[in-house]
Motif scaffolding. Structure first.
Motif, PDB file in Angstrom:
ATOM      1  N   PRO A 125       0.785  -1.249   0.000  1.00 44.35           N
ATOM      2  CA  PRO A 125       0.000   0.000   0.000  1.00 44.35           C
ATOM      3  C   PRO A 125       0.809   1.287   0.000  1.00 44.35           C
ATOM      4  O   PRO A 125       0.477   2.221  -0.737  1.00 44.35           O
ATOM      5  N   ASN A 126       1.850   1.387   0.824  1.00 43.40           N
ATOM      6  CA  ASN A 126       2.598   2.645   0.871  1.00 43.40           C
ATOM      7  C   ASN A 126       3.324   2.917  -0.439  1.00 43.40           C
ATOM      8  O   ASN A 126       3.372   4.057  -0.916  1.00 43.40           O
ATOM      9  N   GLU A 127       3.916   1.874  -1.015  1.00 42.94           N
ATOM     10  CA  GLU A 127       4.597   2.036  -2.300  1.00 42.94           C
ATOM     11  C   GLU A 127       3.612   2.463  -3.377  1.00 42.94           C
ATOM     12  O   GLU A 127       3.893   3.378  -4.161  1.00 42.94           O
ATOM     13  N   VAL A 128       2.457   1.805  -3.423  1.00 43.14           N
ATOM     14  CA  VAL A 128       1.448   2.143  -4.423  1.00 43.14           C
ATOM     15  C   VAL A 128       0.966   3.585  -4.244  1.00 43.14           C
ATOM     16  O   VAL A 128       0.812   4.333  -5.215  1.00 43.14           O
ATOM     17  N   ALA A 129       0.755   3.991  -3.000  1.00 46.48           N
ATOM     18  CA  ALA A 129       0.312   5.366  -2.733  1.00 46.48           C
ATOM     19  C   ALA A 129       1.365   6.373  -3.161  1.00 46.48           C
ATOM     20  O   ALA A 129       1.044   7.435  -3.713  1.00 46.48           O
ATOM     21  N   GLY A 130       2.640   6.059  -2.926  1.00 44.75           N
ATOM     22  CA  GLY A 130       3.706   6.953  -3.348  1.00 44.75           C
ATOM     23  C   GLY A 130       3.774   7.087  -4.857  1.00 44.75           C
ATOM     24  O   GLY A 130       3.923   8.196  -5.391  1.00 44.75           O
ATOM     25  N   ASP A 131       3.658   5.957  -5.562  1.00 47.47           N
ATOM     26  CA  ASP A 131       3.682   5.994  -7.024  1.00 47.47           C
ATOM     27  C   ASP A 131       2.499   6.795  -7.569  1.00 47.47           C
ATOM     28  O   ASP A 131       2.646   7.576  -8.517  1.00 47.47           O
ATOM     29  N   GLU A 132       1.344   6.591  -6.982  1.00 52.17           N
ATOM     30  CA  GLU A 132       0.157   7.333  -7.403  1.00 52.17           C
ATOM     31  C   GLU A 132       0.350   8.828  -7.206  1.00 52.17           C
ATOM     32  O   GLU A 132      -0.017   9.641  -8.067  1.00 52.17           O
ATOM     33  N   ALA A 133       0.945   9.208  -6.087  1.00 44.33           N
ATOM     34  CA  ALA A 133       1.162  10.626  -5.799  1.00 44.33           C
ATOM     35  C   ALA A 133       2.136  11.249  -6.790  1.00 44.33           C
ATOM     36  O   ALA A 133       1.906  12.356  -7.305  1.00 44.33           O
ATOM     37  N   ILE A 134       3.237  10.563  -7.074  1.00 41.78           N
ATOM     38  CA  ILE A 134       4.249  11.105  -7.979  1.00 41.78           C
ATOM     39  C   ILE A 134       3.688  11.254  -9.387  1.00 41.78           C
ATOM     40  O   ILE A 134       3.848  12.299 -10.042  1.00 41.78           O
ATOM     41  N   LEU A 135       3.009  10.225  -9.869  1.00 42.96           N
ATOM     42  CA  LEU A 135       2.410  10.301 -11.203  1.00 42.96           C
ATOM     43  C   LEU A 135       1.341  11.384 -11.255  1.00 42.96           C
ATOM     44  O   LEU A 135       1.201  12.093 -12.267  1.00 42.96           O
ATOM     45  N   GLY A 136       0.592  11.535 -10.162  1.00 43.69           N
ATOM     46  CA  GLY A 136      -0.430  12.577 -10.111  1.00 43.69           C
ATOM     47  C   GLY A 136       0.174  13.971 -10.192  1.00 43.69           C
ATOM     48  O   GLY A 136      -0.374  14.860 -10.855  1.00 43.69           O
ATOM     49  N   ILE A 137       1.300  14.181  -9.530  1.00 46.76           N
ATOM     50  CA  ILE A 137       1.976  15.474  -9.589  1.00 46.76           C
ATOM     51  C   ILE A 137       2.412  15.777 -11.020  1.00 46.76           C
ATOM     52  O   ILE A 137       2.211  16.884 -11.540  1.00 46.76           O
ATOM     53  N   LEU A 138       3.004  14.794 -11.674  1.00 40.21           N
ATOM     54  CA  LEU A 138       3.513  15.003 -13.023  1.00 40.21           C
ATOM     55  C   LEU A 138       2.388  15.210 -14.030  1.00 40.21           C
ATOM     56  O   LEU A 138       2.449  16.126 -14.872  1.00 40.21           O
TER      57      LEU A 138
END
Length: 231
Positions: A125-138
């Protein structure tokens, strides 16, 4: 055959361990992190973990499918630490820079664990949430999906690669680390300009710079490149 994992609701021991604690997934991960910090990867085993917890080694397998599953959980814990209380401010470059530094420092706070886990992909979950956040920013900044994925890939790999590199240095015995640091002054700073003109010309800067991490510089270079592309 993979060991059966007991559902979370059924995992708690009926009685406390010898240390008076009731085992949880989080307690095992935190204890494993402490063992890595004190003994390194070679000191982490189900038997030793059980002893540290005051429980039988087999108890660990009620929470994890094996030691590799525990390693993935440790990696996810470090990402969770990096993401804790983080909120985007709305400036894509500043937000990514803060996230990169958070990830880097979360791993570096546990050098032995960083060397063991930073190369792993957990899908937790934490890794997935981090990836989602980074892609969302970009994507929110206006990058096309292909560019967003390419920059995300470089961003996360750079953060974790520097974490492994610098954590490996911190994980060295103190004497070995100090000996490596001394090489810049003892060797490079003394090379003659006749044979090594470029090193000799930059020797004072090398001595001042090379024992510090280049991660912040590399991160800014990556973000500057992405910013120029967006413009």
């Amino acid at each position: 055959m993979a060991k059966r994992v007991v559902p979370e609701a059924a995992r708690r021991r009926r009685r406390p361990t010898k240390q008076g604690q009731v085992l949880t997934h989080q307690l095992i991960v935190e204890t494993a992190l402490r063992m890595l910090r004190e003994h390194g990867a070679a000191g982490l085993s189900a038997r030793r973990l059980g002893l540290a917890l005051g429980a039988d080694a087999s108890t660990v397998y009620r929470y994890f499918r094996g030691m590799d599953d525990l390693v993935r959980a440790i990696a996810d814990e470090l990402i969770g630490t990096a993401m804790a209380d983080w909120r985007p401010a709305g400036d894509w470059r500043a937000d990514l820079r803060e996230l990169g530094l958070r990830i880097y420092h979360a791993y570096l706070a546990h050098p032995q664990a960083a060397v063991l886990t930073a190369s792993r992909v957990t899908g937790r979950p934490n890794e997935v949430a981090g990836d989602e956040a980074i892609l969302g920013i970009l994507r929110g900044a206006g990058f096309a999906d292909g560019d967003a994925v390419r920059i995300y890939h470089a961003f996360i790999d750079q953060s974790l690669a520097f974490a492994i590199l610098d954590a490996a240095t911190l994980a060295l015995p103190r004497a070995a680390r100090e000996a490596d640091e001394e090489v810049w002054q003892a060797t490079y700073a003394r090379l003659p300009a006749r044979t090594h003109p470029n090193i000799a010309a930059t020797a004072p800067l090398l001595v001042a710079e090379m024992n510090d991490s280049a991660y912040a510089t590399a991160l800014d270079m990556l973000l500057s490149s992405a910013s120029a592309q967006l413009r």
